[in-house]
Write a protein that holds these residues in place. Structure first.
Motif, PDB file in Angstrom:
ATOM      1  N   LEU A   1     -31.906   7.824  31.723  1.00 28.54           N
ATOM      2  CA  LEU A   1     -30.810   8.468  32.432  1.00 28.54           C
ATOM      3  C   LEU A   1     -29.879   9.165  31.458  1.00 28.54           C
ATOM      4  O   LEU A   1     -29.810   8.827  30.276  1.00 28.54           O
ATOM      5  N   THR A   2     -29.170  10.168  31.977  1.00 27.95           N
ATOM      6  CA  THR A   2     -28.110  10.843  31.230  1.00 27.95           C
ATOM      7  C   THR A   2     -26.753  10.479  31.795  1.00 27.95           C
ATOM      8  O   THR A   2     -25.790  10.276  31.061  1.00 27.95           O
ATOM      9  N   VAL A   3     -26.672  10.397  33.120  1.00 31.85           N
ATOM     10  CA  VAL A   3     -25.421  10.104  33.823  1.00 31.85           C
ATOM     11  C   VAL A   3     -25.707   9.017  34.840  1.00 31.85           C
ATOM     12  O   VAL A   3     -26.773   8.990  35.457  1.00 31.85           O
ATOM     13  N   ALA A   4     -24.746   8.101  35.005  1.00 36.09           N
ATOM     14  CA  ALA A   4     -24.854   7.065  36.032  1.00 36.09           C
ATOM     15  C   ALA A   4     -23.466   6.764  36.562  1.00 36.09           C
ATOM     16  O   ALA A   4     -22.457   6.993  35.871  1.00 36.09           O
ATOM     17  N   GLY A   5     -23.396   6.275  37.780  1.00 39.27           N
ATOM     18  CA  GLY A   5     -22.075   5.988  38.312  1.00 39.27           C
ATOM     19  C   GLY A   5     -22.108   5.278  39.639  1.00 39.27           C
ATOM     20  O   GLY A   5     -23.167   4.997  40.212  1.00 39.27           O
ATOM     21  N   LEU A   6     -20.871   4.985  40.100  1.00 37.29           N
ATOM     22  CA  LEU A   6     -20.625   4.319  41.374  1.00 37.29           C
ATOM     23  C   LEU A   6     -19.673   5.219  42.138  1.00 37.29           C
ATOM     24  O   LEU A   6     -18.632   5.638  41.597  1.00 37.29           O
ATOM     25  N   VAL A   7     -20.007   5.558  43.399  1.00 32.33           N
ATOM     26  CA  VAL A   7     -19.216   6.557  44.117  1.00 32.33           C
ATOM     27  C   VAL A   7     -19.136   6.178  45.588  1.00 32.33           C
ATOM     28  O   VAL A   7     -20.067   5.577  46.142  1.00 32.33           O
TER      29      VAL A   7
END
Length: 739
Positions: A214-220
């Motif tokens: 991965l390059t970007v990960a998040g919680l939204v």
């Protein structure tokens, strides 16, 4: 008078021969340059699709792990809310304020071991905080009634609320909150219970995931509000309403995959997302397409290292062959003229030798040809499974290649069966049961215009043969019968016990001994055969069908199968009266001499991850081994590859958890697959061994039949057939062998 000499024809013939010989060589030289380029372009295209598919699979697995992690953390938040409810349920505000220090200590002790929590708060109905775990005493002038989470709970329909990331007023920190409505005993709004959550807890977890995945990960939140992100971006607060992510969750609310440019930094990424159960919150991860492309380019560049020298070598060999052809063309022309003169005298001899010639030719090409077909069919199946293209023509092209390859495989198997070299997995078979179970496939194969009848004898003896080949033989005969009845008719399959006496064997010239047999007769009411056609019916490649309508190997395959089963076959036919083909198979007097034929159970899917079985693959063909490794890895097995028996014996020492040995029979280096299996059995006596072969004259097949202690997978095989065979062996579904 001097007689004029007649012009000599050989030089003219030689000149035309040279010209004919040069043309294919020139085409070969051109093809040796153009064809590798075309193959490289096609392979690069397929490889890029595979890289994208593999990256997408890794992203989906990563998101699944992120979802599991977030779900467990949110369960902790729910437990914290219940803790507040149980601690302060029906407790007056004055009591809480009066015992603020004691309550604060209890909350602080509760959250001490939960790094994902900032704090737990209780807020009264006017927005004034009553108690917190980390802030004690609370400022009396602190007013939280303007917070969005407090305002939201004034709505009677809102019970739980997840806020955006906000700055704390009582401490220099940021958090996002999960709040639950606080009610009085009579159900009136009395404030909120607040769980303060550290966004960096999630960001740190995402930072620990492999950068290759991965390059970007998040919680939204489902409205695009960012709760946590890696890498951190202070400017990113909310996804734009028209962003790829927002459009994706609107179309597929639970989970999905995205591909496009980010609304944050315009970087093109492939992403995956998944919704947390019970919450309007998503976890997501994305990988830069540039990383995928760089990895793909590196892999393709490695192929050029070998491809360019090979191409130059092929072109050089073509030039050398062209020069040699020009020198040898005249000699070859003379040889062809001599061969033409002898052709008429050799026709009879070739006709007598054609049975044995086809057999030897088939055996000679079977191993290499089946290796090629295994690699082609297997890799096409992998490409179909991993194909993510929205262009239906891609899948259609791959399916067309697969169908053509399967037809080629069928042709090779028919040639092997005709030449009595196809390996037979002999079972004790009840033919009546086999015919009954074929009724559905027979109806599908011959259509509605032909009525199928079965006349099955009671008390039918068992016979020893390969049930799969008997099914193929009956199906071939049924299809031939259908073609002989274009306007419809009746197809009859009959079984009975029979006895061939010495007189019949002697008069018919049957290559069997007199005795008891199981008869399987397939009869039709079609057009019948003339005497000339009947005499040639079993010849290979002989057919009365129009060009392109048949290979001429159907009856040849049936003939070879019956003979390899030590049986006898006979055709009875008259023009206009139909045809009956009778197959006689020796009676099996001792049913325990062979394993009983049983329907195979559905295989159990293999495990995955650290619990998947370890398999040692021994295969010297690079294309076949690459396909098998990819296929088994996709299914979930852990595969170790060795090209020779010596290498396999070294690698097995490092595999304490090996579950199965899968080896080709024909191996380089002096030790074949059978000898390797015997060597392995000395240290691993209970290890299952699966053999693979594309040719039958080898160490595990004798007289056309498998050794009793052998499990064999015949090349070419599909991924499904390989997976099913492995599960049968690993799960112990194979019937026990006779002691």
């Amino acid at each position: 008078m001097v007689k004029a000499r007649e012009p000599q024809s050989p030089p003219v013939a030689a000149e035309s021969t040279v010209s004919r010989a040069e043309r294919p060589l020139k085409l070969l030289i051109a093809a040796s340059v153009i064809f590798p380029i075309v193959i490289y372009v096609i392979a690069g295209w397929i490889s890029y699709g595979q890289h994208v598919s593999e990256a997408t699979d890794r992203l989906q697995r990563t998101v699944a792990a992120m979802q599991e992690h977030a779900s467990k953390v949110f369960e902790t938040f729910a437990i914290s809310e219940r803790y507040l409810e149980e601690l302060f349920n029906d407790t007056p505000d004055a009591t809480i304020r009066g015992n603020e220090a004691e309550y604060s200590k209890r909350i602080r002790n509760f959250i001490a071991t939960l790094p994902q929590l900032r704090d737990l708060w209780v807020i009264d109905g006017n927005g004034k905080p009553l108690v917190a775990g980390t802030v004690n005493p609370l400022p009396r002038d602190l007013d939280l009634s303007d917070r969005a989470y407090f305002q939201a709970h004034r709505n009677p329909d809102v019970d739980t609320y997840i806020s955006e990331v906000i700055e704390a007023r009582a401490a220099a920190t940021e958090f996002f909150a999960i709040t639950r409505k606080r009610l009085t005993a009579d159900g009136r709004f009395d404030g909120v219970y607040l769980v303060s959550i550290a966004p960096e807890y999630f960001s740190n977890y995402y930072a620990s995931l492999p950068r290759s995945d991965l390059t970007v990960a998040g919680l939204v939140r489902n409205d695009g509000v960012a709760l946590a992100r890696f890498p951190a971006n202070s400017e990113f607060k909310r996804s734009a309403p028209g962003s790829i992510f927002m459009r994706a969750i609107a179309a597929s609310p639970e989970s999905g995959v995205t591909d496009g440019s980010s609304s944050v930094d315009s970087q093109r990424r492939i992403g995956a997302y998944s919704k947390l159960p019970g919450h309007d919150v998503y976890v997501y991860a994305a990988l830069d397409v540039s990383r995928i492309r760089a990895k793909w380019l590196h892999a393709m560049a490695a192929h050029l290292i070998f491809g360019i020298p090979a191409t130059l070598m092929m072109a050089g060999l073509g030039m050398f062959a062209l020069r040699q052809a020009r020198r040898e063309a005249i000699v070859n022309a003379q040889l062809r003229q001599e061969a033409a003169r002898r052709q008429s005298t050799e026709l009879a001899l070739r006709q007598a030798q054609k049975m044995d010639a086809v057999g030897r030719l088939t055996g000679g090409i079977a191993h290499d040809f089946n290796n090629l077909l295994t690699a082609i069919i297997g890799n096409i199946e992998l490409a179909l499974r991993r194909n993510t293209s929205t262009d239906a023509r891609v899948a259609n092209s791959l399916n067309a290649i697969r169908q053509a390859s399967m037809r080629a495989a069928t042709l090779v198997q028919r040639l092997l069966t005709f030449s009595r070299q196809h390996p037979q997995e002999v079972k004790a078979v009840n033919v009546n049961r086999l015919v009954n179970e074929m009724s559905e496939i027979l109806h599908r194969a011959i259509g509605e215009t032909v009525r199928v009848e079965t006349v099955l004898a009671s008390g039918l003896w068992n016979t020893a043969l390969d049930p799969n080949q008997l099914e193929s033989a009956i199906l071939n005969l049924a299809v031939n019968a259908r073609d002989a009845m274009p306007d419809g008719g009746r197809l009859t399959i009959e079984t009975s016990n029979a006895y061939l006496d010495e007189t019949y064997v002697r008069q018919s010239g049957a290559e069997v001994e007199a005795g008891q047999f199981v008869l399987v007769a397939v009869s039709d009411t079609g057009t019948g055969m003339s005497l000339d056609v009947r005499d040639r019916a079993f010849d290979p490649f002989f057919t009365t069908k129009p060009a392109g309508a048949g290979s001429g190997l159907g009856l040849s395959m049936v003939y070879g199968f019956v003979k390899q089963s030590h049986g006898h076959i006979q055709i009875y036919s008259e023009i206009g009266q139909g045809t009956s083909i009778k197959m006689y198979f020796p009676r099996l007097s001792d049913p325990s001499a062979f394993p009983a034929w049983e329907d195979s159970a559905e295989p159990i899917a293999p495990g995955s991850g650290e619990h998947s079985e370890a398999i040692l693959l021994v295969e010297d063909d690079a294309d076949v081994s690459r396909f098998v490794v990819d296929a088994l890895s996709d299914i979930g097995y852990r595969v170790t590859h060795a090209a020779t028996a010596a290498e396999a014996l070294e690698k097995i020492k490092t595999m304490p958890d090996i579950a199965l040995l899968f080896t080709d029979v024909i191996l380089p280096g002096g030790m074949n697959g059978r000898e390797l299996a015997n060597a392995v059995k000395r240290t691993h006596p209970n290890l299952p061994v699966l053999f693979a072969t594309g040719y039958t004259r080898n160490a595990i097949i004798h007289h056309g039949r498998l050794d009793s202690d052998v499990d064999l997978l015949t090349k070419p095989f599909t991924t499904e057939a390989l997976a099913k065979k492995l599960r049968e062996m690993l799960d112990g579904e194979k019937p026990p062998e006779k002691a």
